[in-house]
Design a protein around this motif. Structure first.
Motif, short mmCIF file in Angstrom:
data_model
loop_
_atom_site.label_atom_id
_atom_site.label_comp_id
_atom_site.label_asym_id
_atom_site.label_seq_id
_atom_site.Cartn_x
_atom_site.Cartn_y
_atom_site.Cartn_z
N PRO A 261 55.06 77.65 16.60
CA PRO A 261 55.02 76.89 17.85
C PRO A 261 56.36 76.28 18.25
CG PRO A 261 53.13 76.34 16.49
CD PRO A 261 54.04 77.20 15.64
N ALA B 151 51.55 75.05 23.05
CA ALA B 151 51.04 73.84 22.40
C ALA B 151 51.34 73.87 20.91
CB ALA B 151 49.54 73.72 22.64
N ASP C 97 44.31 84.78 15.39
CA ASP C 97 43.31 83.90 15.98
C ASP C 97 44.06 82.69 16.54
OD1 ASP C 97 41.37 81.93 16.53
OD2 ASP C 97 40.06 82.66 14.94
N HIS C 98 44.01 82.54 17.85
CA HIS C 98 44.69 81.43 18.50
C HIS C 98 43.65 80.59 19.23
CE1 HIS C 98 47.66 79.73 21.58
NE2 HIS C 98 47.85 79.10 20.45
N SER C 99 43.21 79.54 18.56
CA SER C 99 42.20 78.63 19.12
C SER C 99 40.93 79.38 19.52
CB SER C 99 42.77 77.88 20.32
OG SER C 99 43.90 77.12 19.93
N GLY C 100 40.51 80.32 18.67
CA GLY C 100 39.29 81.07 18.93
C GLY C 100 39.48 82.34 19.74
N ARG C 101 40.67 82.56 20.27
CA ARG C 101 40.98 83.81 20.97
C ARG C 101 41.52 84.78 19.92
NH1 ARG C 101 45.23 85.74 25.14
NH2 ARG C 101 43.92 86.99 26.49
N ARG C 102 40.69 85.76 19.59
CA ARG C 102 40.98 86.65 18.47
C ARG C 102 41.44 88.02 18.98
NH1 ARG C 102 37.40 85.63 13.86
NH2 ARG C 102 36.77 87.79 14.10
N VAL D 22 49.06 79.82 15.82
CA VAL D 22 48.34 81.08 15.68
C VAL D 22 48.05 81.31 14.20
CG1 VAL D 22 48.45 83.59 16.02
CG2 VAL D 22 49.49 82.04 17.71
N GLU D 23 46.80 81.61 13.87
CA GLU D 23 46.43 81.94 12.50
C GLU D 23 46.52 83.46 12.34
OE1 GLU D 23 42.72 80.17 11.22
OE2 GLU D 23 43.05 78.50 12.61
N GLU E 198 50.41 71.96 18.63
CA GLU E 198 49.27 71.56 17.80
C GLU E 198 48.26 72.69 17.63
OE1 GLU E 198 48.54 70.49 22.04
OE2 GLU E 198 50.17 70.09 20.67
N ALA E 199 48.49 73.84 18.25
CA ALA E 199 47.55 74.96 18.14
C ALA E 199 48.28 76.22 17.67
CB ALA E 199 46.88 75.21 19.50
#
Length: 121
Positions: A22, A64, A91-96, A69-70, A66-67
């Protein structure tokens, strides 16, 4: 030869992870260091991006910190000397999405030449 390929893949992975950081994403100057001048992306949104459009997004404060990417299932292969293809799941805040990047070694270092994202459930 295997060691050289492993080093190339590792360098591309490190550059990819840096680009996903980030703090880096929030800095157009740092992003610019990692994108090839001929960069092209077909985003998970269906949008076509080039280096200029990506830098516009990163400079508008929309990243952001604070969010993050996993990332999982990262792997890479050398396609040719100085060319590495990476694939991974993000996975970025539930967007996979499944992600695919092509990195090439330039005089300035490893730079992302192409990227594609495909949304998944």
């Amino acid at each position: 030869m295997a060691d050289e390929s492993e080093r190339a893949v590792q360098a591309a992975i490190e550059a990819e992870m840096r680009l996903l950081d980030p703090d880096v994403r929030a800095s157009p100057a740092l992003v610019s260091e990692l994108l090839d001048p001929e960069f092209l992306e077909f985003g998970a949104s269906g949008r076509r991006w080039d280096a200029t459009s990506v830098l516009t997004v990163t400079s508008d404060g929309s990243v952001a910190p604070e969010a993050p990417v996993e990332v999982s299932d990262m792997s890479g292969v050398v396609l040719a000397p100085g060319i590495v293809h990476l694939t991974y799941f993000a996975d970025h805040s539930g967007r996979r999405a499944w992600r695919s990047s092509v990195w090439r070694l330039t005089e300035a270092g490893w730079r992302m030449y192409f990227h594609q994202g495909t949304l998944t459930s």
